[in-house]
Design an enzyme around this catalytic site. Structure first.
Site, PDB file in Angstrom:
ATOM      1  N   PHE A 241      61.536  14.722  89.500  1.00 42.70           N
ATOM      2  CA  PHE A 241      61.904  14.799  88.083  1.00 42.70           C
ATOM      3  C   PHE A 241      63.162  14.005  87.766  1.00 42.70           C
ATOM      4  O   PHE A 241      63.916  14.348  86.864  1.00 42.70           O
ATOM      5  CB  PHE A 241      62.074  16.256  87.653  1.00 42.70           C
ATOM      6  CG  PHE A 241      60.951  17.154  88.096  1.00 42.70           C
ATOM      7  CD1 PHE A 241      59.672  16.967  87.612  1.00 42.70           C
ATOM      8  CD2 PHE A 241      61.165  18.155  89.018  1.00 42.70           C
ATOM      9  CE1 PHE A 241      58.628  17.777  88.033  1.00 42.70           C
ATOM     10  CE2 PHE A 241      60.127  18.968  89.447  1.00 42.70           C
ATOM     11  CZ  PHE A 241      58.854  18.775  88.950  1.00 42.70           C
ATOM     12  N   THR A 467      52.582  14.166  91.641  1.00 39.04           N
ATOM     13  CA  THR A 467      51.896  13.779  90.409  1.00 39.04           C
ATOM     14  C   THR A 467      50.482  13.265  90.624  1.00 39.04           C
ATOM     15  O   THR A 467      49.738  13.094  89.670  1.00 39.04           O
ATOM     16  CB  THR A 467      52.706  12.691  89.689  1.00 39.04           C
ATOM     17  OG1 THR A 467      53.001  11.649  90.622  1.00 39.04           O
ATOM     18  CG2 THR A 467      54.018  13.253  89.161  1.00 39.04           C
ATOM     19  N   LYS A 616      42.089  15.493  85.922  1.00 36.26           N
ATOM     20  CA  LYS A 616      42.684  16.716  86.467  1.00 36.26           C
ATOM     21  C   LYS A 616      44.193  16.563  86.659  1.00 36.26           C
ATOM     22  O   LYS A 616      44.977  17.414  86.222  1.00 36.26           O
ATOM     23  CB  LYS A 616      42.022  17.084  87.794  1.00 36.26           C
ATOM     24  CG  LYS A 616      42.618  18.338  88.443  1.00 36.26           C
ATOM     25  CD  LYS A 616      41.886  18.716  89.733  1.00 36.26           C
ATOM     26  CE  LYS A 616      40.526  19.320  89.426  1.00 36.26           C
ATOM     27  NZ  LYS A 616      39.907  19.888  90.662  1.00 36.26           N
ATOM     28  N   GLU A 689      56.084  12.641  81.167  1.00 31.84           N
ATOM     29  CA  GLU A 689      57.226  12.800  80.271  1.00 31.84           C
ATOM     30  C   GLU A 689      56.803  12.945  78.813  1.00 31.84           C
ATOM     31  O   GLU A 689      57.531  13.533  78.007  1.00 31.84           O
ATOM     32  CB  GLU A 689      58.182  11.624  80.462  1.00 31.84           C
ATOM     33  CG  GLU A 689      58.855  11.681  81.823  1.00 31.84           C
ATOM     34  CD  GLU A 689      59.747  10.492  82.099  1.00 31.84           C
ATOM     35  OE1 GLU A 689      60.930  10.719  82.414  1.00 31.84           O
ATOM     36  OE2 GLU A 689      59.275   9.351  82.018  1.00 31.84           O
TER      37      GLU A 689
END
Length: 727
Positions: A241, A467, A616, A689
């Protein structure tokens, strides 16, 4: 063979023409079994012969100098090997994409908690004990630790468009409001860790780092050696992050200590270390002004902010990033003030700028809608500009209006009712909306693809911070080469591989994905040549090549390895057009009138974010961003002691990220079909984001709708909600 591609013109939608049919599908992550079985190797998991343990020693003063470190104070502790001090130690992580050493302060202390040495011992317990008991003598200096008390303040020149003063003075209805947001921590699940080992004058670093291509240069510069003598391995990262974008103190300390001692050294930060000395998101104070006609045309937009950082750091939270292109006006003005303070340095945390800027900006717009007596969705729709308000560039692809309309219908917005009109016992019920926007980027990236028969390998130093990079790169290569994704191996997180953008700014899929696609496209040309057909007539599907009435199995055509490498970078399209993801967030909350408790009952995010590579993992990223929006709106706030600046909320017991009970069961995400031909060769946009941008604003607007009162200091904790209700 390398191929360099510059994004100078809109690109054809070649992935839409391919036949394997795996792009966009909700494919499971190929690395999932390793993660759930505990066999995925994270930074601190590697063990090597003769390895020792390091624990960082951190400053206990706000500002000053280290006069003496008394190593004799810990010599009696069994197992202690050395207390390593070195002028090359760094005070805080590098900013994202720095590519050079962070500040190396020597004996200077710039904030409470700054790493100043590393204790190395045969066991972690001995190193920890010694680090806590080590006697350190300081010279202290006075320093401001809050923006309000800082006298070292820098105010930039306003960014303007149109005639702001004339537009403001001529506005028939105005809003002029100040909002504050607390500092945020990335709070990734995996603490920062590093293991360094030297051999023949070269160092191998296993670390949790998001941008390996840049991190390699940062470590080399820190150590004063050539980058060719550095190898970084980061195949698995347990969240980042933004906190792991740049080389951190733990990595530098491990490398320095390992070099001195001639043994591998492992340094793992505790959760408290992470909060103390890993870059935070700055707190903000934001003044937002809107002016409009009585009919609802916005005539003026101003968004001014104050943020903070430590001396020597150039980063300033880009609070007004989205405010400059979401809505149109005759006059626009944006000014930033940066206060220098002596506390944990600030840097990029997920969605820098939009995550906090849109909390205030979208709340002020709702307040304008209330004054005008216009529905908040309609006010947004009525003020979407034709081109970028600041520079006039056309939008490359924008479906914000569709997101707002679709979301309003799905969410039952028409039944919203007047503010304060819905109750369920002691609970007041309200709905809120906010636009979502996050500028889209393409960062220079390289990727190498190998094909032998019907098996392919993708190689790039791109990272996967949870991710889904392993999944989407496999899907891209599989689609381009006509393979089942299980026949594609993806190798990541090794600085010896071609350098990619890294994971950050929601540009990883765009950048590393485009490079992988272009490398695979070159292999397609070689397959066409081997088959004896024109490249534009070639179809690859299920391991078969077809074209010009010819057909052959890849296992027959590609008997020796086909290897191609490609590099992609931004070009003229980023100058001619503005690319951004857009969306709309809707939230319903219940507010308890006696306790101030806020419960988010349901959320909907409708987003247009280019081509979806994996439905997904994309949905997971969007929901994760929305959950972070809940935290920004209601729970998350780093707090520091105003006397010395040390972080008080130093762990997940005191820094409250949303838990399961805080997240509604009804979290819906809708992706609108979109292709952005000006963005990159695979027509994608960033996802993670965009999910956070505006999500918290929808919740805060829902609180205002439920209660008829607004909170201006975020997060909207129960005490602040009660104060607003009492006001």
């Amino acid at each position: 063979m390398k191929d360099h591609f510059t994004m100078d013109a809109p690109q054809p939608r070649l992935l839409d023409e391919m036949k394997q049919g795996v792009i966009g599908k909700p494919m499971d992550r190929p690395d999932g079994p390793q993660k759930v079985s505990g066999t995925a190797g994270y930074a601190a998991d590697h063990t090597t012969e003769n390895m020792v343990h390091g624990v960082l020693v951190r400053a206990t003063i706000t500002r000053g100098r280290v006069r003496q470190i008394d190593k004799s104070s810990v010599e009696a502790i069994d197992g202690v090997i050395d207390v390593v001090t070195d002028a090359r130690m760094i005070r805080n992580p590098a900013q994202g994409m720095a590519g050079s050493a962070p500040v190396q302060p020597g004996d200077a202390v710039h904030y409470h908690g700054q790493p100043i040495a590393v204790v190395v011992a045969e066991t972690f317990e001995a190193a920890r004990d010694a680090a806590q008991r080590l006697a350190v003598h300081y010279e202290t200096e006075e320093a401001a630790v809050t923006p309000d008390t800082s006298t070292d303040v820098e105010t930039g020149e306003p960014e303007t468009a149109g005639n702001f003063e004339a537009a403001w003075s001529g506005s028939e209805v105005t809003v002029d409001q100040t909002y504050t947001t607390g500092a945020h921590a990335a709070a990734a699940m995996e603490p920062h860790a590093a293991i360094a080992e030297w051999k023949d004058g070269a160092v191998t670093l296993r670390s949790a780092l998001q941008m390996v291509r840049f991190n390699k240069k940062e470590l080399a510069d820190t150590l004063g050696i050539d980058p060719s003598k550095v190898r970084i391995l980061a195949p698995f990262i347990g969240g980042g992050f933004g906190s792991k974008l740049g080389l951190g103190p733990e990595a530098a300390a491990a490398a320095i200590a390992a070099e001195k001692l001639g043994r591998p050294v492992r340094v793992v930060m505790t959760r408290q270390n992470v909060f103390d000395s890993v870059l935070r998101r700055s707190e903000t104070s934001q003044r937002v002004r809107f002016g409009a006609t009585k009919a609802g045309k916005i005539t003026v937009i101003a968004h001014d902010d104050r943020v903070s950082n430590i001396d020597g750091e150039g980063f300033a939270e880009p609070v007004t990033q989205a405010s400059q292109f979401l809505y149109g006006a005759d006059g626009l003005s944006f000014t930033q003030t940066l206060a220098r303070i002596a506390t944990t340095p600030a840097g990029s945390v997920r969605a820098p700028g939009e995550a906090v800027g849109m909390l205030a900006f979208e709340a002020a717009l709702d307040e304008l809608a209330e004054k005008l007596g216009i529905d908040p969705v309609q006010l947004r729709l009525d003020n979407l500009p034709e081109t970028h308000p600041m520079d006039g560039r056309p939008y490359s692809a924008r479906r914000l209006a569709d997101c707002l309309k679709d979301g309003a219908e799905r969410f039952g917005w028409a039944d919203r009712g007047a503010p304060g009109s819905r109750r369920e016992g002691d609970w007041q019920i309200g709905m809120g909306v906010a636009s979502a926007a996050r500028a889209n980027m393409l960062i220079k990236s390289s990727s190498r693809v190998r094909l032998t028969g019907n098996r392919a390998i993708v190689e790039t130093d791109m990272t996967d911070i949870g991710t889904g990079t392993y999944a989407i790169l496999a899907q891209i290569a599989a689609e381009a080469l006509g393979l089942d994704p299980s026949h594609v191996e993806v190798r990541l997180g090794d600085s010896d591989l071609p350098g990619a953008s890294g994971s950050g700014g929601s540009f990883g899929a765009n950048s590393a994905g485009s490079a992988t696609f272009l490398a695979a496209k070159k292999i397609r040309a070689r397959i066409a040549e081997a088959l004896g057909c024109a490249e534009d007539s070639l179809t690859l599907q299920n391991g078969l090549a077809r074209g010009d009435n010819k057909e052959a199995a890849l296992t027959d055509l590609v008997t020796e390895e086909f290897l191609e490498e490609a590099t992609v970078k931004a070009g003229k399209t980023s100058e001619s057009h503005f690319s951004s993801g857009f969306g709309a967030h809707f939230a319903e909350v219940a507010v308890h009138e006696w306790t101030g408790e806020v419960r988010v009952r349901r959320m909907l995010g409708v987003m247009s974010m280019g081509r979806i590579l994996n439905e997904k993992t994309a949905r997971s990223q969007a929901i994760g961003g929305m959950i972070w929006g809940i935290g920004s709106a209601l729970t998350e706030e780093m707090q520091s002691d105003p006397r010395d600046g040390h972080v008080v909320t130093r762990d997940l017991a005191n820094y409250h990220v949303p838990a399961h009970a805080d997240v509604p069961g009804q979290m819906e995400v809708v992706f609108l079909e979109e292709r952005d031909d000006y963005a990159n060769p695979i027509q994608t946009k960033g996802i993670g984001e965009l999910g956070i941008s505006g999500a918290g604003g929808a919740i805060l607007n829902a609180i205002a709708h439920a209660t008829g009162r607004r909170v201006y200091d975020y997060p909207a904790t129960p005490d602040r909600v009660l104060a607003a209700l009492d006001a």
